[in-house]
Design a protein around this motif. Sequence first.
Motif, PDB file in Angstrom:
ATOM      1  N   VAL A   1      67.985  35.388  83.466  1.00 35.03           N
ATOM      2  CA  VAL A   1      67.804  34.073  84.089  1.00 35.03           C
ATOM      3  C   VAL A   1      66.408  33.927  84.667  1.00 35.03           C
ATOM      4  O   VAL A   1      65.672  33.003  84.349  1.00 35.03           O
ATOM      5  CB  VAL A   1      68.871  33.843  85.176  1.00 35.03           C
ATOM      6  CG1 VAL A   1      68.660  32.493  85.859  1.00 35.03           C
ATOM      7  CG2 VAL A   1      70.263  33.917  84.566  1.00 35.03           C
TER       8      VAL A   1
ATOM      9  N   CYS B   1      69.908  35.818  91.592  1.00 32.88           N
ATOM     10  CA  CYS B   1      70.275  34.609  90.841  1.00 32.88           C
ATOM     11  C   CYS B   1      71.725  34.209  91.119  1.00 32.88           C
ATOM     12  O   CYS B   1      72.031  33.017  91.250  1.00 32.88           O
ATOM     13  CB  CYS B   1      70.068  34.836  89.345  1.00 32.88           C
ATOM     14  SG  CYS B   1      68.325  34.929  88.850  1.00 32.88           S
ATOM     15  N   TRP B   2      72.626  35.203  91.219  1.00 30.63           N
ATOM     16  CA  TRP B   2      74.012  34.872  91.536  1.00 30.63           C
ATOM     17  C   TRP B   2      74.116  34.310  92.953  1.00 30.63           C
ATOM     18  O   TRP B   2      74.882  33.376  93.205  1.00 30.63           O
ATOM     19  CB  TRP B   2      74.894  36.109  91.390  1.00 30.63           C
ATOM     20  CG  TRP B   2      75.236  36.455  89.973  1.00 30.63           C
ATOM     21  CD1 TRP B   2      74.794  37.521  89.263  1.00 30.63           C
ATOM     22  CD2 TRP B   2      76.075  35.715  89.084  1.00 30.63           C
ATOM     23  NE1 TRP B   2      75.311  37.507  87.992  1.00 30.63           N
ATOM     24  CE2 TRP B   2      76.115  36.407  87.851  1.00 30.63           C
ATOM     25  CE3 TRP B   2      76.804  34.538  89.209  1.00 30.63           C
ATOM     26  CZ2 TRP B   2      76.840  35.963  86.761  1.00 30.63           C
ATOM     27  CZ3 TRP B   2      77.538  34.102  88.121  1.00 30.63           C
ATOM     28  CH2 TRP B   2      77.550  34.797  86.913  1.00 30.63           C
TER      29      TRP B   2
ATOM     30  N   SER C   1      73.052  30.798  92.898  1.00 33.53           N
ATOM     31  CA  SER C   1      74.107  29.966  92.316  1.00 33.53           C
ATOM     32  C   SER C   1      75.217  29.711  93.319  1.00 33.53           C
ATOM     33  O   SER C   1      75.735  28.592  93.439  1.00 33.53           O
ATOM     34  CB  SER C   1      74.662  30.645  91.066  1.00 33.53           C
ATOM     35  OG  SER C   1      75.708  29.883  90.491  1.00 33.53           O
TER      36      SER C   1
ATOM     37  N   ALA D   1      74.074  27.128  95.816  1.00 32.89           N
ATOM     38  CA  ALA D   1      74.147  25.767  95.262  1.00 32.89           C
ATOM     39  C   ALA D   1      75.588  25.273  95.223  1.00 32.89           C
ATOM     40  O   ALA D   1      75.864  24.097  95.529  1.00 32.89           O
ATOM     41  CB  ALA D   1      73.539  25.748  93.854  1.00 32.89           C
ATOM     42  N   GLN D   2      76.525  26.145  94.857  1.00 31.06           N
ATOM     43  CA  GLN D   2      77.934  25.750  94.829  1.00 31.06           C
ATOM     44  C   GLN D   2      78.462  25.474  96.233  1.00 31.06           C
ATOM     45  O   GLN D   2      79.263  24.554  96.433  1.00 31.06           O
ATOM     46  CB  GLN D   2      78.773  26.852  94.159  1.00 31.06           C
ATOM     47  CG  GLN D   2      78.461  27.093  92.696  1.00 31.06           C
ATOM     48  CD  GLN D   2      78.983  25.970  91.813  1.00 31.06           C
ATOM     49  OE1 GLN D   2      79.599  25.028  92.285  1.00 31.06           O
ATOM     50  NE2 GLN D   2      78.732  26.062  90.521  1.00 31.06           N
TER      51      GLN D   2
ATOM     52  N   TRP E   1      79.557  28.141  86.668  1.00 29.48           N
ATOM     53  CA  TRP E   1      78.530  28.807  87.458  1.00 29.48           C
ATOM     54  C   TRP E   1      77.164  28.701  86.799  1.00 29.48           C
ATOM     55  O   TRP E   1      76.152  28.607  87.478  1.00 29.48           O
ATOM     56  CB  TRP E   1      78.912  30.276  87.644  1.00 29.48           C
ATOM     57  CG  TRP E   1      80.020  30.435  88.620  1.00 29.48           C
ATOM     58  CD1 TRP E   1      81.345  30.600  88.322  1.00 29.48           C
ATOM     59  CD2 TRP E   1      79.951  30.413  90.035  1.00 29.48           C
ATOM     60  NE1 TRP E   1      82.085  30.683  89.467  1.00 29.48           N
ATOM     61  CE2 TRP E   1      81.256  30.585  90.536  1.00 29.48           C
ATOM     62  CE3 TRP E   1      78.901  30.286  90.941  1.00 29.48           C
ATOM     63  CZ2 TRP E   1      81.543  30.606  91.897  1.00 29.48           C
ATOM     64  CZ3 TRP E   1      79.177  30.320  92.295  1.00 29.48           C
ATOM     65  CH2 TRP E   1      80.475  30.473  92.760  1.00 29.48           C
ATOM     66  N   HIS E   2      77.116  28.755  85.479  1.00 34.71           N
ATOM     67  CA  HIS E   2      75.822  28.663  84.816  1.00 34.71           C
ATOM     68  C   HIS E   2      76.058  28.374  83.343  1.00 34.71           C
ATOM     69  O   HIS E   2      77.072  28.760  82.762  1.00 34.71           O
ATOM     70  CB  HIS E   2      75.020  29.960  84.958  1.00 34.71           C
ATOM     71  CG  HIS E   2      75.767  31.182  84.519  1.00 34.71           C
ATOM     72  ND1 HIS E   2      75.810  31.595  83.218  1.00 34.71           N
ATOM     73  CD2 HIS E   2      76.514  32.064  85.220  1.00 34.71           C
ATOM     74  CE1 HIS E   2      76.551  32.689  83.123  1.00 34.71           C
ATOM     75  NE2 HIS E   2      76.989  32.993  84.323  1.00 34.71           N
TER      76      HIS E   2
END
Length: 501
Positions: free
Chosen positions: A208, A229-230, A233, A236-237, A253-254
């Motif tokens: 990513v 990166c997780w 994410s 953002a969630q 998730w992506h």
Amino acid sequence: MSDMSFKPGCVVCHSEEAFLFEIFSGTFHSACRHAACQSCLENWVVSCLPHCRSVWQLRVPCLFEGCSRYIPQALVRLSSHARVLADAIDTGNTWPSLPNVDMVCPRCQKVKDQVYVNKSCGDGACEECWLSDLEPKLKWCEANYTLDVPCGYRGCPEGCSDVLMRFESSLLPQVTHYVEKVKAELAGFSTRWVHDAPPCAPGPVCPVCQCMTYALLYCLCGHAACKQCWEASVEAQLHWCKENFAFAPEEPWHGNCTCAWTLHFVGPELLSPIHLYAQELQNQLRLVQQCSIPRGNKGPKCPICSEVSLALLCGAEDVAEGHSSHAAHAACERCWARWAEEQLQECFLYKRAPARCLWPACCADMASDASDSLWQLSQRSSSKLKGLMDGLRRRKRLQNNPLYSAEFQVECPQCVGLGYIGFDTVMCFLCEYQWEDTGQPPEICLALEGDELQLCPGLRVRKCPKCREYIEKNGGCDHMTCRCRHQFSWTTLKPWGVVTQ
């Protein structure tokens, strides 16, 4: 030794009394059918021990030339020197001494008093060789995100931090710090965090962000990313959940991942912020449960302001009858609070909670006991409504006083409170306003001098007649002294000297 252990035909001296290798093989070891006498076997095993020590593995090949099998361990351990080496391999970390063999370091080829073994790979070296290139190794490890300091002997990718801790060097604190940092980084990882390489190979590259990292988290569908990166994410969630008052994310998730709730299985430690927010929502919903319309994962949209809210509130009758948000006159907490603020003047006049429903042409009496919980919940969004509801609760306690029945109670002309007659002067037990007991109900002074009387439920303020600054009366008599030193009567707003005359 049983007779079956001796078979004719030693492959070296051709002695008739010999050990047949096949008889001594174990369950998982397939031995050859060659044989050797005890003397030849002892000499052969002792001659092979230096090589076994260098590779840190006790495996003695068959003494018959061209045979690829190994002699069973039961026969190898007949030699006392082989037993010493076997015990060192199992429990020790240094080379044992062997008869007529010097202790030669495999790296520098010098005779040493001690050779230290790295149990991860079996490679051995003297102390000087282990510490010789430690500084460049550390720099390479930090640049390539390895999990340990590499052994490096003949390209070995295994770690060697355990063997390094036996020595004394100024660089060892840096080794300890690096290893502990890596362990702390991996401590919170689940079983799906994978460093898909030997411990001292360069770390994987995140697909990513294209950055090298210690390990990647693999999704059930095969997607992978680094921890940062997780976490981005998840953040953002979480932001989406807060904007929509949602218990859990609804979007993937992506990418094209169909595992919308993948981290619930592979990385629960990452989801703790979302879990905590979901618990917070549950606690808030319990507070409004008696007046709220049932909702799903995502918060409902208010039909009045068109904004997503925690829940839509309505009268307790609609909730009990199971009406939907379309059938019930429901709105969000903020809209009910703003609507109640529009009725504060009327509430003060009639000493009750807001009575009119928010919806047009609705004749329901919202001041009933069944709707009281609705206003109690809506007051969280309005300090003015909270002041009114607090005053009404205190008023109800005053009305239920067994010492003063209804005929001894009189309404306060300035707030929702009341006083008790029986004295020359009556005082409101909420705002402490005082007036003479004339036997007639006091005149309600709602329209007194426009802005000179500010009606805030639970709070009485007026403007000083001289400097026009707001003054709050929280007790005492009518004699007021402003900060500008002007003295006046709270009831009439006239100068205090004129009132006394």
